[in-house]
Design a protein around this motif. Structure first.
Motif, short mmCIF file in Angstrom:
data_model
loop_
_atom_site.label_atom_id
_atom_site.label_comp_id
_atom_site.label_asym_id
_atom_site.label_seq_id
_atom_site.Cartn_x
_atom_site.Cartn_y
_atom_site.Cartn_z
N ALA A 63 -26.45 -7.15 49.79
CA ALA A 63 -26.04 -5.89 50.70
C ALA A 63 -25.42 -6.65 52.03
CB ALA A 63 -27.11 -4.98 51.09
N ALA A 64 -25.80 -7.72 52.22
CA ALA A 64 -25.41 -8.40 53.66
C ALA A 64 -23.90 -8.84 53.64
CB ALA A 64 -26.35 -9.80 53.79
N ARG A 65 -23.46 -8.96 52.16
CA ARG A 65 -22.26 -9.40 52.19
C ARG A 65 -21.19 -8.44 51.38
NH1 ARG A 65 -22.24 -14.88 48.60
NH2 ARG A 65 -19.82 -14.41 48.98
N LEU A 66 -21.72 -7.11 51.10
CA LEU A 66 -20.64 -6.29 50.66
C LEU A 66 -20.00 -5.39 51.68
CD1 LEU A 66 -22.82 -5.22 47.51
CD2 LEU A 66 -20.61 -6.27 47.20
N PRO A 67 -18.82 -5.08 51.52
CA PRO A 67 -18.16 -4.39 52.79
C PRO A 67 -18.46 -2.82 52.87
CG PRO A 67 -16.25 -5.64 51.26
CD PRO A 67 -17.86 -5.79 50.69
N ASP A 68 -18.57 -2.30 51.72
CA ASP A 68 -18.96 -0.94 51.75
C ASP A 68 -20.01 -0.52 50.76
OD1 ASP A 68 -18.98 1.86 51.43
OD2 ASP A 68 -16.79 2.04 50.82
N VAL A 69 -21.20 -0.75 51.35
CA VAL A 69 -22.37 -0.34 50.68
C VAL A 69 -23.54 0.27 51.10
CG1 VAL A 69 -23.61 -2.28 51.99
CG2 VAL A 69 -24.37 -2.23 49.65
N GLY A 70 -24.18 1.05 50.16
CA GLY A 70 -25.31 1.86 50.49
C GLY A 70 -26.36 1.39 49.53
N ARG A 71 -27.71 1.77 50.13
CA ARG A 71 -29.08 1.30 49.35
C ARG A 71 -30.11 2.57 49.26
NH1 ARG A 71 -31.54 -4.04 51.99
NH2 ARG A 71 -33.00 -3.48 50.56
N ALA A 72 -30.55 2.25 48.08
CA ALA A 72 -31.71 3.36 47.96
C ALA A 72 -32.87 2.99 47.14
CB ALA A 72 -30.98 4.57 47.08
N THR A 73 -33.92 3.46 47.61
CA THR A 73 -35.23 3.29 46.85
C THR A 73 -35.82 4.38 46.34
OG1 THR A 73 -35.77 1.25 48.49
CG2 THR A 73 -37.48 2.26 47.00
#
Length: 255
Positions: free
Chosen positions: A218-228
């Motif tokens: 996530a630290a390197r991707l330009p357009d990123v979302g995260r979900a748990t």
């Protein structure tokens, strides 16, 4: 490769999608997810060599390593930009395609990616050493059971099938790809070249190494979302298909 079993869940023809399953699983993983998506995507999947209804993996002297072979099989199914989805090892395959050909990707959803090189972890290294020792001793059954106790769904079988014991050898063959990043997915400007929306999904009860990998990606991707997904482990597509489908839908909206 002959004997590759394809799977298809019909949906919106203007929204083609391709999904890759985990090691020691099959393309059938995506059936419940596709059902929950209600035809929003036209989903294709396949059983990796040595999995599901595909033929066993029997490489010749001139054949590439397993990771490269699976990546080429997946890439050959892409005819136009699409939504790419992967789980576990399949997520790393999807990431390799996205790094190599970002123009082919409309959106990228990675569920529990196991690119261990992104986040070296002592516990995972100990698990890998234990599995290697068991395989060196010829105890594929115990190696498969211990692997599935961490990365499988529910209680691991005490007496794995011959198919599972062949598959654990394939898992061992992915070490260079997942731990040493032999395909150089983490090279400078590699992840940064992916301009499609990326969603990284993890289970709330997954091994901690997964969260570390997702942090690093996530630290390197330009357009990123995260979900748990609360209460889910590594096999979230099977145990929580509705939640996985909903999250994939969110990423589709972003593309």
């Amino acid at each position: 490769m002959s004997g590759l079993h394809l799977r298809h869940w019909p949906g919106d023809a203007d929204r083609p999608a391709l999904a890759m399953h985990c090691m020691m699983g099959s393309g059938a993983t995506w059936g419940p997810v596709a059902e929950a998506m209600g035809g929003r995507i036209d989903l294709t999947g396949f059983d990796m060599p040595g999995h599901g209804r595909s033929d066993d993996w029997m490489p010749g002297a001139e054949d590439p390593d397993y990771f490269t072979a699976v990546t080429r099989l997946a890439a050959a199914l892409i005819e136009r930009p699409l939504d790419l989805i992967g789980h576990s090892f399949g997520a790393v395959v999807a990431l390799r395609i996205a790094v190599a050909a970002p123009e082919a990707i409309r959106s990228l959803t990675l569920i529990e990616p196991v690119l261990f090189a992104a986040h070296p972890d002592p516990d995972q290294q100990a698990r890998d050493a234990r599995m290697a020792a068991l395989l060196d001793q010829g105890d594929a059954a115990r190696a498969a059971t211990e692997f599935l106790s961490v990365w499988g769904q529910g209680p691991a079988p005490e007496a794995p099938s011959p198919r599972l014991m062949r598959q654990i050898a394939l898992v061992a063959q992915t070490g260079a790809a997942l731990h040493q990043d032999s395909a150089r997915l983490l090279r400078p400007d590699g992840l940064e070249a992916i301009d499609a929306p990326v969603l990284l999904i993890q289970g709330g009860d997954s091994p901690p190494v997964v969260g570390g990998i997702i942090d690093a990606l996530a630290a390197r991707l330009p357009d990123v979302g995260r979900a748990t997904i609360p209460g889910a482990g590594h096999m979230a597509p099977l145990t929580h298909p509705a939640q996985v489908a909903g999250l994939i839908g969110v990423n589709l909206d972003r593309a």
